[in-house]
Design a protein around this motif. Structure first.
Motif, short mmCIF file in Angstrom:
data_model
loop_
_atom_site.label_atom_id
_atom_site.label_comp_id
_atom_site.label_asym_id
_atom_site.label_seq_id
_atom_site.Cartn_x
_atom_site.Cartn_y
_atom_site.Cartn_z
N ASP A 110 0.80 -1.22 0.00
CA ASP A 110 0.00 0.00 0.00
C ASP A 110 0.83 1.27 0.00
OD1 ASP A 110 -2.45 -1.24 -0.01
OD2 ASP A 110 -2.84 -0.98 2.12
N ALA A 111 1.99 1.26 0.63
CA ALA A 111 2.69 2.49 0.96
C ALA A 111 3.37 3.20 -0.22
CB ALA A 111 3.74 2.20 2.04
N ASP A 112 4.22 2.54 -0.93
CA ASP A 112 5.02 3.20 -1.97
C ASP A 112 4.71 2.68 -3.35
OD1 ASP A 112 6.57 5.10 -0.68
OD2 ASP A 112 8.13 3.67 -0.12
N GLN A 113 3.89 3.41 -4.05
CA GLN A 113 3.61 3.08 -5.45
C GLN A 113 4.38 4.06 -6.31
OE1 GLN A 113 -0.39 2.29 -6.57
NE2 GLN A 113 -0.84 1.20 -4.70
N PHE A 114 5.07 3.54 -7.30
CA PHE A 114 5.90 4.36 -8.18
C PHE A 114 5.14 4.81 -9.41
CE2 PHE A 114 8.89 1.31 -6.12
CZ PHE A 114 9.52 2.24 -5.29
N GLU A 115 5.47 6.01 -9.87
CA GLU A 115 4.88 6.53 -11.09
C GLU A 115 5.53 5.85 -12.29
OE1 GLU A 115 4.63 10.75 -13.55
OE2 GLU A 115 5.32 10.74 -11.47
N ILE A 116 4.73 5.47 -13.25
CA ILE A 116 5.23 4.86 -14.48
C ILE A 116 5.40 5.98 -15.51
CG2 ILE A 116 4.76 3.18 -16.31
CD1 ILE A 116 5.12 1.95 -13.48
N VAL A 117 6.63 6.12 -16.00
CA VAL A 117 6.92 7.14 -16.99
C VAL A 117 7.48 6.43 -18.22
CG1 VAL A 117 8.24 9.21 -17.53
CG2 VAL A 117 7.43 8.82 -15.19
N ILE A 118 6.73 6.46 -19.29
CA ILE A 118 7.14 5.78 -20.51
C ILE A 118 7.67 6.80 -21.49
CG2 ILE A 118 6.35 4.37 -22.44
CD1 ILE A 118 4.21 3.26 -20.52
#
Length: 119
Positions: A110-118
């Protein structure tokens, strides 16, 4: 339980363990597919999980078996256990009661979700 109990030899023969004799166990909520946590099992933890219906893991930090929810009350009722095609990872489907994560979160993810940058 005493140490005389052992994992079914047919299951034990299929496991590919790390150098510490452990197999990663991905724990998932059985009805929603939500990934709850990753823990480790040795042969005894897997045996106890399969024969008691209570998710049992090996604590690498404490060097001992632990039954999920034994002190917190946040138990995992095991619905199924599957071995992946390579024999090196377990999928434990459970009915989670309360938080799965030691931090009190529903899931350890739950805590650390990363942003996906394509691009």
């Amino acid at each position: 339980m005493n140490g005389s109990m052992s994992l079914d030899p047919k299951i034990a023969a299929r496991l590919k363990r790390n150098p510490d004799g452990l197999v990663p166990a991905i724990t998932q909520q059985y009805d929603t597919g939500e990934v709850l946590m990753l823990a480790w099992m040795n042969d005894e933890a897997l045996h106890r999980t399969l024969t008691t219906g209570k998710a049992t893991y090996w604590s690498r930090s404490r060097q001992e078996l632990w039954v999920k929810g034994g002190t917190s009350g946040n138990v995992q009722h095991v619905k199924s256990v599957a071995l992946d095609c390579d024999g090196d990872t377990l999928l434990v489907k459970v009915d989670q009661v309360g938080a799965a994560c030691h931090t009190g979160d529903r899931t350890c993810f739950d805590a650390d979700q990363f942003e996906i940058v394509i691009g």
